[in-house]
Design a protein around this motif. Structure first.
Motif, PDB file in Angstrom:
ATOM      1  N   PHE A  33       1.126  -0.748   0.253  1.00 29.79           N
ATOM      2  CA  PHE A  33      -0.029   0.102  -0.355  1.00 29.79           C
ATOM      3  C   PHE A  33       0.895   1.246   0.064  1.00 29.79           C
ATOM      4  O   PHE A  33       1.789   1.964   0.545  1.00 29.79           O
ATOM      5  N   TYR A  35       0.263   5.137   1.246  1.00 30.12           N
ATOM      6  CA  TYR A  35      -0.307   6.193   1.741  1.00 30.12           C
ATOM      7  C   TYR A  35       0.312   7.561   1.793  1.00 30.12           C
ATOM      8  O   TYR A  35       1.567   7.988   1.523  1.00 30.12           O
ATOM      9  N   PRO A  43      -2.870   9.012   7.960  1.00 26.63           N
ATOM     10  CA  PRO A  43      -1.982   8.749   6.417  1.00 26.63           C
ATOM     11  C   PRO A  43      -3.637   8.554   5.705  1.00 26.63           C
ATOM     12  O   PRO A  43      -4.258   8.179   5.792  1.00 26.63           O
ATOM     13  N   PHE A  45      -5.222   6.926   2.183  1.00 26.10           N
ATOM     14  CA  PHE A  45      -4.923   5.387   1.163  1.00 26.10           C
ATOM     15  C   PHE A  45      -4.883   6.216  -0.399  1.00 26.10           C
ATOM     16  O   PHE A  45      -5.126   7.119  -0.643  1.00 26.10           O
ATOM     17  N   GLN A 105      -1.365  -4.121   8.807  1.00 23.95           N
ATOM     18  CA  GLN A 105      -0.005  -3.654   7.585  1.00 23.95           C
ATOM     19  C   GLN A 105       1.042  -3.344   8.599  1.00 23.95           C
ATOM     20  O   GLN A 105       1.045  -2.449   9.816  1.00 23.95           O
TER      21      GLN A 105
ATOM     22  N   TYR B  32     -13.977  -3.969  10.540  1.00 30.74           N
ATOM     23  CA  TYR B  32     -13.067  -4.295  11.718  1.00 30.74           C
ATOM     24  C   TYR B  32     -11.927  -2.653  12.385  1.00 30.74           C
ATOM     25  O   TYR B  32     -12.355  -1.932  11.259  1.00 30.74           O
ATOM     26  N   GLN B  34      -8.391  -0.827  13.342  1.00 30.22           N
ATOM     27  CA  GLN B  34      -6.959  -1.262  13.682  1.00 30.22           C
ATOM     28  C   GLN B  34      -6.555  -0.117  15.472  1.00 30.22           C
ATOM     29  O   GLN B  34      -7.546   1.050  14.150  1.00 30.22           O
ATOM     30  N   TYR B  36      -3.228   1.866  15.062  1.00 34.18           N
ATOM     31  CA  TYR B  36      -2.038   2.523  15.117  1.00 34.18           C
ATOM     32  C   TYR B  36      -0.879   3.162  16.568  1.00 34.18           C
ATOM     33  O   TYR B  36      -1.794   4.033  16.730  1.00 34.18           O
ATOM     34  N   PHE B  46       0.768  -1.163  14.544  1.00 34.12           N
ATOM     35  CA  PHE B  46       0.259  -2.049  14.692  1.00 34.12           C
ATOM     36  C   PHE B  46       0.087  -1.973  16.168  1.00 34.12           C
ATOM     37  O   PHE B  46       1.437  -2.578  16.251  1.00 34.12           O
ATOM     38  N   LEU B  49      -6.626  -5.104  16.818  1.00 34.55           N
ATOM     39  CA  LEU B  49      -7.205  -5.328  14.870  1.00 34.55           C
ATOM     40  C   LEU B  49      -9.140  -5.689  15.875  1.00 34.55           C
ATOM     41  O   LEU B  49      -8.011  -6.986  17.203  1.00 34.55           O
ATOM     42  N   ARG B  51     -13.118  -6.367  14.958  1.00 34.48           N
ATOM     43  CA  ARG B  51     -13.647  -7.523  14.143  1.00 34.48           C
ATOM     44  C   ARG B  51     -15.409  -7.214  14.524  1.00 34.48           C
ATOM     45  O   ARG B  51     -15.363  -6.691  16.216  1.00 34.48           O
ATOM     46  N   ARG B  98      -9.042  -3.777   1.077  1.00 38.00           N
ATOM     47  CA  ARG B  98      -7.839  -3.835   1.905  1.00 38.00           C
ATOM     48  C   ARG B  98      -7.499  -2.947   2.489  1.00 38.00           C
ATOM     49  O   ARG B  98      -6.586  -2.502   3.753  1.00 38.00           O
ATOM     50  N   GLN B  99      -7.768  -1.612   1.794  1.00 38.38           N
ATOM     51  CA  GLN B  99      -7.055  -0.551   2.502  1.00 38.38           C
ATOM     52  C   GLN B  99      -7.826  -0.016   3.851  1.00 38.38           C
ATOM     53  O   GLN B  99      -8.529  -0.304   3.611  1.00 38.38           O
ATOM     54  N   LEU B 100      -6.575   1.318   4.522  1.00 37.84           N
ATOM     55  CA  LEU B 100      -7.389   1.328   5.622  1.00 37.84           C
ATOM     56  C   LEU B 100      -7.549   2.926   5.685  1.00 37.84           C
ATOM     57  O   LEU B 100      -7.145   3.613   5.050  1.00 37.84           O
ATOM     58  N   PHE B 102      -7.960   5.803   7.978  1.00 36.98           N
ATOM     59  CA  PHE B 102      -7.561   6.276   9.285  1.00 36.98           C
ATOM     60  C   PHE B 102      -8.075   7.734   9.840  1.00 36.98           C
ATOM     61  O   PHE B 102      -8.357   8.689   8.883  1.00 36.98           O
TER      62      PHE B 102
END
Lengths: 116, 112
Positions: A33, A35, A43, A45, A105, B32, B34, B36, B46, B49, B51, B98-100, B102
């Motif tokens: 990925f 960012y 961050p 994407f 990640q 989900y 997460q 950080y 990280f 996590l 769900r 798949r990307q987060l 934030f």
């Protein structure tokens, strides 16, 4: 073991120059990925690769931004004709992506790009 | 519009106390969430996590809760230490993406 590495760590570019930022993910990690992180923000994407396939580039802000991962490992983010608003930290992250599992990640230290 | 809000930009607490950080989201349906940690000049690291079907997760001095009705996650650090001082980011993951996404982070300072 080695983590995600990025180079250069710092880059100063004059407006209008092209830049290339490199990311070396953790060996064996399928997903990669990119960012963009502005000062004081989280961050944002940019794009996502699964092996060499770029599956999502919806976050790239303009057609001046281009990313590739030709052999499914190292990735390069290229910015053409840089503008001042491109100044930010560019973060690369990789993940193992075990099929069907959500995994964390692993981020590199970032490249701080300053466009003058 | 979609929004992720983390509580006050900066949080100062005394060593030994419990730090509680909040993450509220609007117009997302995360599968989900997460958390950080980010130190100055470094990439995020990280921590935990959780769900959508889980209410609580723990790891050592860390605890995270996830309330999909309130659209909120709480992140707790018990027995806080000066070394816990950092910026903490929450990140949402939706569906198969798949990307987060934030939040902007909360800067925590633990005072000795």
């Amino acid at each position: 073991g080695a983590g995600v590495s990025q180079s250069p760590r710092y880059k100063v570019a004059k407006r209008g120059q092209d830049v290339a930022l490199r990311c070396d993910p953790i060996s064996g990690h399928v997903s990669l990925f990119w960012y963009q992180q502005a000062l004081g923000q989280g961050p944002e994407f940019l794009t996502y690769f699964q092996n060499e396939a770029q599956l999502d580039k919806s976050g790239l802000p303009s057609d001046r931004f281009f990313a590739e991962r030709p052999e499914g490992s190292v990735s390069t983010l290229k910015i053409q004709r840089t503008q001042q608003e491109d100044s930010a930290v560019y973060l690369c992250a990789s993940s193992l992506q075990n099929r069907g599992l959500l995994d964390e990640q692993y981020f590199g230290p970032g490249t701080r790009l300053t466009v003058t | 519009s979609q929004k992720i809000e983390q509580n006050s930009e900066a949080l100062n607490i005394q060593e030994g106390k419990t730090a509680t950080l909040t993450c509220n989201y609007t117009n997302y349906s995360p599968a989900y969430l997460q958390w950080y940690r980010q130190d100055p000049g470094r990439g995020p690291v990280f921590l935990l996590l959780i769900r959508e079907n889980e209410k609580e997760k723990r790891k050592e001095r860390l605890k995270v809760t996830f309330d999909t009705t309130l659209k909120q996650s709480l992140f707790h650090i018990t027995a806080s230490q000066p070394a816990d001082s950092a910026t903490y980011l929450c990140a949402l993951g939706e569906g198969s993406a798949r990307q987060l996404t934030f939040g902007s982070g909360t800067q925590l300072t633990v005072l000795p």
